[in-house]
Design a protein around this motif. Structure first.
Motif, short mmCIF file in Angstrom:
data_model
loop_
_atom_site.label_atom_id
_atom_site.label_comp_id
_atom_site.label_asym_id
_atom_site.label_seq_id
_atom_site.Cartn_x
_atom_site.Cartn_y
_atom_site.Cartn_z
N VAL A 87 0.82 -1.21 0.00
CA VAL A 87 0.00 0.00 0.00
C VAL A 87 0.86 1.26 0.00
N GLU A 88 1.97 1.23 0.75
CA GLU A 88 2.81 2.42 0.85
C GLU A 88 3.51 2.78 -0.46
N SER A 89 3.52 1.85 -1.43
CA SER A 89 4.19 2.12 -2.71
C SER A 89 3.25 2.69 -3.76
N LEU A 90 1.96 2.72 -3.50
CA LEU A 90 0.97 3.11 -4.52
C LEU A 90 0.98 4.62 -4.76
N ILE A 91 1.00 4.98 -6.04
CA ILE A 91 0.97 6.38 -6.45
C ILE A 91 -0.03 6.51 -7.60
N SER A 92 -0.96 7.44 -7.49
CA SER A 92 -1.95 7.68 -8.54
C SER A 92 -1.65 9.00 -9.24
N LYS A 93 -1.67 8.96 -10.57
CA LYS A 93 -1.43 10.16 -11.37
C LYS A 93 -2.11 9.99 -12.72
N ASN A 94 -2.77 11.06 -13.18
CA ASN A 94 -3.47 11.04 -14.46
C ASN A 94 -4.48 9.89 -14.54
N GLY A 99 2.56 0.88 -8.63
CA GLY A 99 3.00 0.45 -7.31
C GLY A 99 3.66 -0.91 -7.37
N MET A 100 3.92 -1.48 -6.21
CA MET A 100 4.65 -2.75 -6.10
C MET A 100 3.83 -3.77 -5.32
N SER A 150 11.42 -12.55 0.28
CA SER A 150 10.33 -12.26 -0.65
C SER A 150 10.87 -11.64 -1.94
N ILE A 151 10.07 -11.69 -2.98
CA ILE A 151 10.38 -11.04 -4.26
C ILE A 151 9.41 -9.88 -4.44
N ARG A 152 9.93 -8.73 -4.90
CA ARG A 152 9.10 -7.55 -5.18
C ARG A 152 9.03 -7.35 -6.69
N ARG A 153 7.84 -7.08 -7.18
CA ARG A 153 7.64 -6.79 -8.59
C ARG A 153 6.63 -5.66 -8.74
N ALA A 154 6.65 -5.03 -9.91
CA ALA A 154 5.73 -3.92 -10.18
C ALA A 154 4.36 -4.44 -10.55
N LEU A 155 3.32 -3.74 -10.09
CA LEU A 155 1.96 -4.05 -10.48
C LEU A 155 1.75 -3.70 -11.95
N PRO A 156 0.84 -4.38 -12.66
CA PRO A 156 0.57 -4.01 -14.06
C PRO A 156 -0.01 -2.61 -14.13
N GLU A 157 0.30 -1.90 -15.19
CA GLU A 157 -0.12 -0.50 -15.32
C GLU A 157 -1.50 -0.40 -15.93
N ILE A 158 -2.47 -1.07 -15.31
CA ILE A 158 -3.87 -1.03 -15.78
C ILE A 158 -4.80 -0.60 -14.66
N LEU A 159 -4.25 -0.19 -13.53
CA LEU A 159 -5.05 0.06 -12.35
C LEU A 159 -5.57 1.49 -12.35
N ALA A 160 -6.86 1.63 -12.08
CA ALA A 160 -7.49 2.95 -12.07
C ALA A 160 -7.49 3.52 -10.66
N ALA A 161 -7.22 4.80 -10.56
CA ALA A 161 -7.23 5.48 -9.25
C ALA A 161 -8.60 5.35 -8.61
N GLY A 162 -8.60 5.11 -7.30
CA GLY A 162 -9.85 5.04 -6.56
C GLY A 162 -10.58 3.71 -6.65
N GLU A 163 -10.07 2.75 -7.45
CA GLU A 163 -10.72 1.45 -7.57
C GLU A 163 -10.03 0.43 -6.66
N GLN A 164 -10.71 -0.71 -6.44
CA GLN A 164 -10.21 -1.74 -5.54
C GLN A 164 -9.76 -2.97 -6.32
N TYR A 165 -8.61 -3.53 -5.90
CA TYR A 165 -8.04 -4.67 -6.61
C TYR A 165 -7.43 -5.66 -5.61
N SER A 166 -7.24 -6.88 -6.09
CA SER A 166 -6.53 -7.91 -5.33
C SER A 166 -5.70 -8.74 -6.30
N LEU A 167 -4.96 -9.71 -5.76
CA LEU A 167 -3.96 -10.42 -6.54
C LEU A 167 -3.85 -11.86 -6.03
#
Length: 221
Positions: A87-94, A99-100, A150-167
């Motif tokens: 959660v701390e890595s999430l950034i919304s723009k445009n 995030g990660m 653990s392994i860290r990877r970038a989330l896919p760049e399809i996420l919309a600001a203000g929406e909810q997702y899981s993995l």
């Protein structure tokens, strides 16, 4: 059972044929497990002075122990734990969010074979799969997993600001794919400023007035 527990097992001649057994079947091992045993022969003079040598690779590859003759067969890896969105890595723009996320293999078994690929599913708030993507681990990442990291990877760049997702995820070895993991905690992406509205238009005018219409911009949470 005695042999599996490291105890001495004595094989006597068959009571009917008089033939001495030269093989024994052991069970209840885990997939991809090396099994070592040694033997010693006896005759009327007594027992051999030395035990047999420990089993080696036999027809297998000396550098790949799962191929050794004394290894049980591997199977597909067991289920991984759910990944986690950072959660701390999430950034919304445009209107989009980047995030990660991280995942590990604690509690899972490769059954003797190394991981060669991980597959992930991005889910919306209703649990529908939005996108599938894969990742091949590097040697350093595999070492990190073996050591409980653990392994860290970038989330896919399809996420919309203000929406909810899981993995969720699954892992692959040369023996096949593991079952899908449980779903991560549902996370709401950070809100962002509204995006630019469409150009205004008019479908009604008069000599003194004009009606303007527009499509409202996405509120982005």
């Amino acid at each position: 059972r005695a042999l599996r527990e490291g105890s001495l097992v004595k094989l006597d001649p068959d009571a009917t044929t008089g033939v001495i057994p030269t093989e024994i079947t052991l069970s209840n091992f885990k997939p991809g497990q090396l099994v070592f045993a040694v033997a010693r022969a006896f005759n009327n003079k007594g027992g051999a002075r030395e035990w047999s040598n420990m089993p080696g690779p036999g027809r297998g590859d000396v550098n790949n122990r799962i191929t050794w003759d004394s290894a049980t067969m591997p199977k597909a890896p067991t289920e991984l734990g759910p990944p986690a969105i950072e959660v701390e890595s999430l950034i919304s723009k445009n209107g989009s969010t980047i995030g990660m996320f991280r995942f590990n293999t604690k509690g899972a078994r490769t059954t003797g074979l190394p991981y060669i690929r991980f597959e992930f599913e991005m889910l919306d708030v209703a649990g529908n799969v939005m996108q599938e993507f894969e990742a091949e681990p590097t040697k350093d990442e595999l070492d990190e997993l073996v050591n409980g990291g653990s392994i860290r990877r970038a989330l896919p760049e399809i996420l919309a600001a203000g929406e909810q997702y899981s993995l969720r995820t699954r892992a692959k070895t040369a023996a096949g794919w593991s079952p899908l993991s449980g779903t991560s905690e549902v996370v709401c992406m950070p809100a962002d400023r509204p995006v630019q509205p469409w150009a205004l238009l008019s479908e009604f005018t008069s000599v003194r007035s004009i009606e303007l219409k527009w499509w409202g911009a996405d509120h982005n949470g």
